[in-house]
Design a protein around this motif. Structure first.
Motif: not given
Length: 797
Positions: A212, A478, A494, A498
């Motif tokens: 990320m 991302t 993002a 996640a």
């Protein structure tokens, strides 16, 4: 067996173990479980925290001011030459990058020099990394610039032009307003970082995965490149903010390409060619060159000279940097009204700044075998931003390119940062004004070329495709979110995505049935290992992740599916049969009463005296047989050892409803044509599942839902005569189960075994004592008992 023995054959690399079967209670006795380490109470810890001593004061000072620890021990002869060379090399990068990155933040280039001085000096005092080079960075600069463009666009500062009906931008008012916004943003993000450090929140960086972070910085590099199209082509696209602003800017620049200023384009192409060529030479010959060629500084110097003497601005309209004030400026506080508008932006920039910092710090610390403190790194960058913010600096963080140079040129400590700061101070005081004729196109090319390292992160994609598709998805989401939604919203998307992937990973674990590898104590997934064979009558079930409130229900569903057991159907069938049996018993009682009345009225006759089956004539026997018909289970298997039920008790672990078989191919009735999907020795053995062992070695914690789920499994499966055992629980999990009141008289700790192998051996020993009655014998005994009971009742009446 009480004997415990282990032998190792080193030639064959084999080991042999002989020990007794251990459940949790027996393990406590054998291993002598106890509390050997006493933890201090809360009161004692508070007293210890506030206790004052010279040694404690020394440790606290070393913790807060790491420079007090390493500077007195600094080996001058060994480290100083390398640190001087490294500091000079870093200054050579700081100067052009400071001038180039400040316009990304919407500021005059001189403020980039301030950001390369104040935070660097503060980090030397408070930082724990020996090689980190703090200062301006493209990613944080563009994030600050987005905030500035949103809150202080040029349209807010238009004034009427002299002698015309048009308008012009009041640049002096605009620049002062933007400076205050940047200062407030920098101070506020520094305060956030200090507070997070005080509360020891440095660990939160672990929640931002490496894919990320790398994708986010790559997306930031794309936005930085887009922002530099304007000075590189000499066009004036519209100013866009918010989602899709990068797309609108690219479209606008493409539309304006026919209006490109040719002299600006020539400067851009020449600068790019020189920068790229020399940087490649530095890369190819880095082992042979004593120092990298300072091409950025050389390009700035020669570009300024050419622009000044060639009069590029006046003759060809090439934009230049403009006025760069010399000397230090006095600190001042920005307007208090700005802080409330910048609360969210400051947090986002602060987190990104810290993530970049700590990622680089940990990388070089691991490479060179020393340790950095997460929370102290937060404190260092936080204090640097707060202090620098009052002196017109803006958000500072570490730079990969500068950190690489600091390490590769012989830098050993942050003394290199001190050398760099001294040289930067000289530049601010005396040299800065010399670069007023520097073309902005040259600064733009320096920015773009220095993004090469971040663009190289695209090579992550094929590697992630081969190794981890989920991380690849995080990378792509991302990157796209950062480019299309801008860095503030992109960061939120993002992080949210996640977290969703983590939830799905725990929601969709791998469930497996384990089989025994012959000749070992290993139990492996039967779908993965061919030699792993199931033990007849025993199902060993395991989840790949811990069980908690989000996946507990799926755990139960997977247990039934993998074991081929529909517990709801079996419970319903059992309760239905119990209800039918109760109704039949009530009917028998009514028939017995009617028969008694018939006897009194002389309607029927039974012999008097001692009554046996031999005394029944054929008609009476047939009548009693019909009356008792329907009260006996079709399948009746007696287990005399496991549940203590009497003769005729239905063992529902062996009882299977034909209606259930179509949905459970693992359990097949004789002659039903079902396919045995699990590799068991025979269909008959597959049908007789009597024990389920739950391997809970993957459980790391227990919540209320987990405890209740396991209790319900014991209750419901036990109700239909399955034996349930737990195996492989960690000590902390056992303690949590005890605290939750999981164990009781009906569910003792003897149901919990140290390993799966212990549980299997226990079950096999127990089953060896089990007497399974034939179905025909059970039917006959049940019929005989009922006939005797009915006949004796009638005889008594």
């Amino acid at each position: 067996a009480e004997q415990r023995h282990m032998d190792v054959d080193l030639d064959k690399m084999e080991y042999f173990v002989q020990r007794e079967i251990l459940d949790d209670d027996r393990l406590d006795n054998v291993a002598q479980k106890g509390i050997w380490v006493t933890k201090p109470t809360i009161v004692e810890r508070v007293k210890d925290y506030f206790r004052c001593s010279l040694s404690r004061l020394k440790l606290m000072l070393f913790s807060w001011f790491p420079i007090l620890h390493w500077l007195p021990q600094y080996p001058i002869k060994e480290y100083l030459p390398g640190d001087i060379v490294s500091g000079a090399s870093i200054f050579v990068l700081h100067l052009p990058q400071g001038l180039a990155y400040a316009p990304l933040a919407g500021l005059s280039p001189v403020y980039g020099l301030y950001a390369s001085f104040y935070p660097v000096l503060i980090y030397v005092i408070f930082g724990t990394s020996r090689h980190l080079s703090v200062g301006t960075f493209a990613v944080t600069s563009i994030m600050v610039g987005n905030v500035v463009q949103r809150l202080a666009p040029d349209s807010n500062f238009l004034i009427p032009a002299n002698g015309t009906n048009g308008t012009v931008v009041n640049t002096s008012v605009r620049d002062h307003n933007r400076l205050e916004i940047v200062m407030a943003l920098t101070i506020l993000m520094g305060i956030y970082q200090i507070l997070l450090s005080i509360f020891r929140f440095g660990f939160m960086v672990s929640y931002l995965s490496e894919p990320m972070v790398r994708a986010y910085t790559t997306g930031s590099a794309v936005l930085v490149c887009v922002s530099q199209l304007k000075p590189m082509f000499g066009v004036l696209p519209g100013q866009y903010t918010g989602p899709l602003s990068a797309v609108y800017t690219v479209v606008d620049v493409c539309r304006l390409l026919p209006k490109t200023k040719i002299p600006v384009l020539i400067v851009t192409i020449v600068s790019l060619a020189v920068l790229i060529a020399v940087k490649e030479i530095n890369t190819c010959f880095r082992n042979k060159l004593p120092l990298p060629i300072p091409i950025e500084l050389l390009v700035i110097i020669f570009g300024t000279i050419i622009a000044h003497f060639g009069e590029l601005k006046s003759k060809y309209g090439v934009n230049v940097v403009g006025l760069i004030p010399s000397g230090m400026t006095a600190p001042f506080a920005p307007s208090n009204s700005l802080y409330s508008q910048l609360a969210g932006d400051a947090f986002a920039v602060g987190i990104v700044s810290y993530v970049i910092n700590i990622s680089l710090a940990k990388t070089f610390a691991q490479k060179l075998s020393y340790k950095v403190d997460n929370s102290q790194e937060l404190m260092a960058v936080g204090i640097g931003n707060v202090f620098g913010g009052f002196f017109q600096s803006y958000a500072a963080t570490a730079s990969l390119s500068r950190t690489l140079v600091q390490e590769s040129t012989g830098g050993q400590t942050q003394v290199a940062g001190i050398i760099s700061s001294i040289l930067m101070l000289i530049a601010i005081l005396k040299i800065g004004s010399l670069f007023e004729d520097l073309p902005t196109a040259i600064l733009a090319t320096i920015v773009v070329v220095n993004l090469k390292g971040m663009f190289m992160q695209f090579v992550d994609l094929p590697m992630l495709w081969r190794t981890n598709k989920v991380d690849l998805l995080i990378w792509l989401v991302t990157f796209v979110a950062a480019v299309l939604l801008n860095l503030d919203l992109g960061l939120g998307v993002a992080v949210g995505f996640a977290i969703i992937t983590v939830i799905f990973r725990t929601q969709l674990p791998h469930y497996s049935v384990l089989g025994h590898v012959p000749g070992t104590d290993l139990y492996l997934d039967i779908e993965t290992y061919k030699e792993a064979k199931e033990i007849p009558g025993i199902k060993i079930f395991r989840s790949s992740t811990t069980i908690y409130y989000t996946n507990a229900e799926m755990y139960v569903d997977a247990l039934q599916e993998k074991c081929g057991i529909d517990i709801r159907t079996m419970l319903t069938a059992k309760r239905k049969q119990e209800a039918d049996l109760k109704r039949q018993q009530q009917k028998e009682e009514k028939r017995a009463k009617k028969e008694a009345k018939r006897q009194k009225k002389g309607l029927g006759h039974l012999p008097t005296g001692p009554f046996t089956l031999k005394d029944l004539n054929e008609d009476d026997y047939e009548r009693l047989r019909r009356e008792s018909q329907g009260n006996i289970s079709e399948f009746s298997v007696t287990d005399t050892s496991t549940n203590g039920h009497g003769i005729g008790q239905v063992n529902w672990a062996y009882q299977h409803d034909p209606a259930m078989m179509s949905s459970n191919p693992d359990i097949c009735l004789p002659g039903d044509g079902g396919v045995n999907t699990i590799s068991l020795p025979t269909e008959e053995e597959n049908r007789k599942i009597h024990t389920i062992i739950l391997d809970i070695s993957t459980i790391s914690f227990v919540d209320t839902v987990t405890s209740n789920t396991l209790k319900n499994i014991f209750k419901e499966f036990g109700e239909v005569d399955f034996n349930i055992y737990l195996a492989g629980a960690q000590v902390c999990v056992v303690k949590q189960l005890e605290t939750a009141g999981f164990f009781s008289d009906s569910l003792p700790k003897s149901k919990l075994f140290v390993t799966v192998h212990d549980a299997v051996l226990h079950v096999q020993m127990k089953q060896s004592q089990t007497d399974l009655k034939p179905v025909s014998s059970s039917l006959f005994n049940s019929l005989h008992d009922r006939l005797l009971s009915t006949a004796n009742t009638l005889h008594g009446l």
